[in-house]
Design an enzyme around this catalytic site. Structure first.
Site, mmCIF file in Angstrom:
data_model
loop_
_atom_site.group_PDB
_atom_site.id
_atom_site.type_symbol
_atom_site.label_atom_id
_atom_site.label_comp_id
_atom_site.label_asym_id
_atom_site.label_seq_id
_atom_site.Cartn_x
_atom_site.Cartn_y
_atom_site.Cartn_z
ATOM 1 C CD GLU A 32 -1.791 -5.613 14.274
ATOM 2 O OE1 GLU A 32 -1.919 -5.076 13.171
ATOM 3 O OE2 GLU A 32 -2.549 -5.409 15.231
ATOM 4 N NE ARG A 89 -2.510 -2.538 2.597
ATOM 5 C CZ ARG A 89 -2.741 -2.888 3.844
ATOM 6 N NH1 ARG A 89 -3.469 -2.120 4.609
ATOM 7 N NH2 ARG A 89 -2.242 -4.013 4.323
#
Ligand SMILES: O=P(O)(O)OC[C@H]1O[C@H](OP(=O)(O)OP(=O)(O)O)[C@H](O)[C@@H]1O
Ligand SMILES: Nc1ncnc2[nH]cnc12
Length: 183
Positions: free
Chosen positions: A107, A70
């Protein structure tokens, strides 16, 4: 400040994606809306020119590094507006030629990042751009790739910062984020 509230209002939260327990914050509604997208890019470029460049001894940004995937949606536009080079950091095995690589924890998993070995010249000043910082693993790996080539990272730039994960503490330069999330 109004643009920060406006951009925040465009974000959507998706509980339990891509795994149970993760609240995924989606930036794509901003890109779908040309007014919001323009507001976002103008905000980031204004920050870089009025704050980052003003406070950096070198007074220049040579390279904008965008992180797979992104960061690729923001980095090239920012680089063009600054008159800087754009350099991608890609997940392993995607870039041709000699590459430098760094492995990192995220994460929700582990990955390796690569950068083409001739992409940054020693002494160049660099900004790292991505949509979001969570644990800071991705951004830290990108910083290592920049440092391996002798580049100087001036700042890490994100739309969203997950404050509770304290990712910024892992990095070798200041973080700027537009939206700070506590959950
Ligand atoms: O701070 P971290 O814990 O490293 O996490 C942040 C990274 O995680 C997301 O990308 P992801 O790895 O999901 O890849 P994608 O952009 O290809 O979806 C996000 O776009 C950041 O790049
Ligand atoms: N919570 C989250 N939302 C969106 N992208 C992410 N990347 C890592 N954590 C994320």
């Amino acid at each position: 400040m109004a643009d920060v509230e406006y951009l925040k209002s465009q974000l959507t939260a998706h509980p339990d994606f891509p795994k149970k327990g993760i609240v995924f914050l989606d930036i794509f509604p901003i890109l779908r809306n040309p007014i919001a997208f323009e507001t976002l890019i103008t905000h980031l470029v204004h920050h870089l020119t009025s704050h980052t460049l003003a406070t950096s001894p070198s007074k220049k940004i040579d390279v904008v590094v965008g992180l797979d995937a992104r960061g690729f949606l923001l980095g090239p536009i920012i680089a063009l507006r600054l008159g800087a080079a754009f350099v991608p950091v890609r997940k392993q095995g995607k870039l041709p030629g000699q590459c430098v690589s760094a492995t990192y924890e995220k994460e929700y998993g582990t990955d390796s990042f690569e950068m083409q070995a001739d992409a940054i010249q020693a002494g160049q000043t660099v900004i790292v751009v991505d949509d979001l910082i969570a644990t800071g693993g991705s951004a830290k790996a990108a910083g290592e790739l920049i440092a391996k080539q002798g580049g100087k990272t001036l700042e890490y730039l994100f739309i969203i910062e997950l404050m509770f994960l304290k990712g910024g503490a892992k990095l070798d330069a200041p973080v700027y984020s537009i939206v700070q999330s506590d959950d």
